[in-house]
Every structure is written in structure tokens, then in C-alpha cells.
Write a protein that holds these residues in place. Sequence first.
Motif, PDB file in Angstrom:
ATOM      1  N   SER A 219      10.985   5.735  -2.557  1.00  0.00           N
ATOM      2  CA  SER A 219       9.629   5.210  -2.772  1.00  0.00           C
ATOM      3  C   SER A 219       9.480   4.504  -4.108  1.00  0.00           C
ATOM      4  O   SER A 219       8.544   3.729  -4.294  1.00  0.00           O
ATOM      5  CB  SER A 219       8.589   6.325  -2.631  1.00  0.00           C
TER       6      SER A 219
ATOM      7  N   ARG B 200      10.651  -1.118  -5.274  1.00  0.00           N
ATOM      8  CA  ARG B 200       9.469  -1.979  -5.162  1.00  0.00           C
ATOM      9  C   ARG B 200       9.600  -3.075  -4.099  1.00  0.00           C
ATOM     10  O   ARG B 200       8.683  -3.861  -3.903  1.00  0.00           O
ATOM     11  CB  ARG B 200       9.135  -2.629  -6.514  1.00  0.00           C
ATOM     12  N   ASN B 201      10.699  -3.108  -3.401  1.00  0.00           N
ATOM     13  CA  ASN B 201      10.876  -4.101  -2.349  1.00  0.00           C
ATOM     14  C   ASN B 201       9.824  -3.887  -1.260  1.00  0.00           C
ATOM     15  O   ASN B 201       9.603  -2.762  -0.810  1.00  0.00           O
ATOM     16  CB  ASN B 201      12.284  -3.976  -1.762  1.00  0.00           C
ATOM     17  N   TYR B 202       9.188  -4.973  -0.828  1.00  0.00           N
ATOM     18  CA  TYR B 202       8.113  -4.895   0.170  1.00  0.00           C
ATOM     19  C   TYR B 202       8.566  -4.181   1.436  1.00  0.00           C
ATOM     20  O   TYR B 202       7.864  -3.309   1.959  1.00  0.00           O
ATOM     21  CB  TYR B 202       7.606  -6.298   0.501  1.00  0.00           C
ATOM     22  N   TYR B 203       9.734  -4.527   1.955  1.00  0.00           N
ATOM     23  CA  TYR B 203      10.210  -3.960   3.213  1.00  0.00           C
ATOM     24  C   TYR B 203      10.567  -2.480   3.063  1.00  0.00           C
ATOM     25  O   TYR B 203      10.378  -1.699   3.999  1.00  0.00           O
ATOM     26  CB  TYR B 203      11.390  -4.759   3.765  1.00  0.00           C
TER      27      TYR B 203
ATOM     28  N   GLN C 206       9.059  -0.497   0.841  1.00  0.00           N
ATOM     29  CA  GLN C 206       7.761   0.164   0.733  1.00  0.00           C
ATOM     30  C   GLN C 206       7.124   0.365   2.112  1.00  0.00           C
ATOM     31  O   GLN C 206       6.524   1.404   2.385  1.00  0.00           O
ATOM     32  CB  GLN C 206       6.821  -0.624  -0.188  1.00  0.00           C
ATOM     33  N   GLN C 207       7.276  -0.629   2.959  1.00  0.00           N
ATOM     34  CA  GLN C 207       6.757  -0.534   4.330  1.00  0.00           C
ATOM     35  C   GLN C 207       7.485   0.593   5.081  1.00  0.00           C
ATOM     36  O   GLN C 207       6.858   1.406   5.768  1.00  0.00           O
ATOM     37  CB  GLN C 207       6.965  -1.876   5.022  1.00  0.00           C
TER      38      GLN C 207
ATOM     39  N   SER D  11       6.321   4.013   3.711  1.00  0.00           N
ATOM     40  CA  SER D  11       4.984   4.352   4.220  1.00  0.00           C
ATOM     41  C   SER D  11       5.046   4.798   5.678  1.00  0.00           C
ATOM     42  O   SER D  11       4.478   5.836   6.056  1.00  0.00           O
ATOM     43  CB  SER D  11       4.066   3.137   4.066  1.00  0.00           C
TER      44      SER D  11
END
Length: 124
Positions: free
Chosen positions: A83, A86-89, A91-92, A95
Amino acid sequence: MTYDIREWAFSNDSELPHQDWDLFITTMDTAPLLLSLSVDPKVAKDKRKVFLACLYLLVGDAVGIVKDRTHLEEVRLFVEQASSNRNYYIQQWVSRSFQLIQNPELFDYEKWCTGDSIFENWDD
């Protein structure tokens, strides 16, 4: 095995080494490598998707198929450690993974365990 994964990640070969290779390489031992390769800009985008799909498989397998509490806790700790990425994918994935771990009844095989075609199954 990590050598084989790295070798394929940085090779020009776009085909998976063999059928179900993603199932074979997705383990807790290889999870940190899969995570790093899924965000490495030196790895081709198509291959990064394969490694990201392996991370989804890792969680989906632990929640929906294996259902072993010890293994699930190992996976949860790995997701928690990831977590900070910080990579968007990632983080997705983090989550979605926490949501699934907390609500295992939401497990959907198509969304978690079908290779890089999983990305076609998410609408959020």
C-alpha cells in the motif's frame, strides 16, 4: 524461478513461456518480484499487465479458492506492505484487495483469477 521470471520480463518474447505460467509463478515467494516488475518502466506494458494480473490472482486465490487463514494473513500483510507503493494500478489493486479480504463473499473468479483478461471485468 525468480531468474526465469526476470529473464522473461526483460526479453523480447511476448508469449508466456507455457500455458498457465502465471499460475505457476504466483506465490508468496515471488510476490515482491511480481509487484516490482508490474511497475517497472523497463518492462514492456503488456508484461507489466501480466505481473499485475498475478497480484490479483494471488489475492483471489487466497480468498476464493485456497481459503487457508494462515495463507490469507500472509497475503493481507503483503497487500498492506504494498500500500505504500504510489503507482495508480497498485493502489487500485490494494484497495480492491482489502475490500475482498474484508468481504470474501464478493469473490468473483472472473475478476481475480483469469489472467490479464481480468481488466476487462472491472467497471469501477
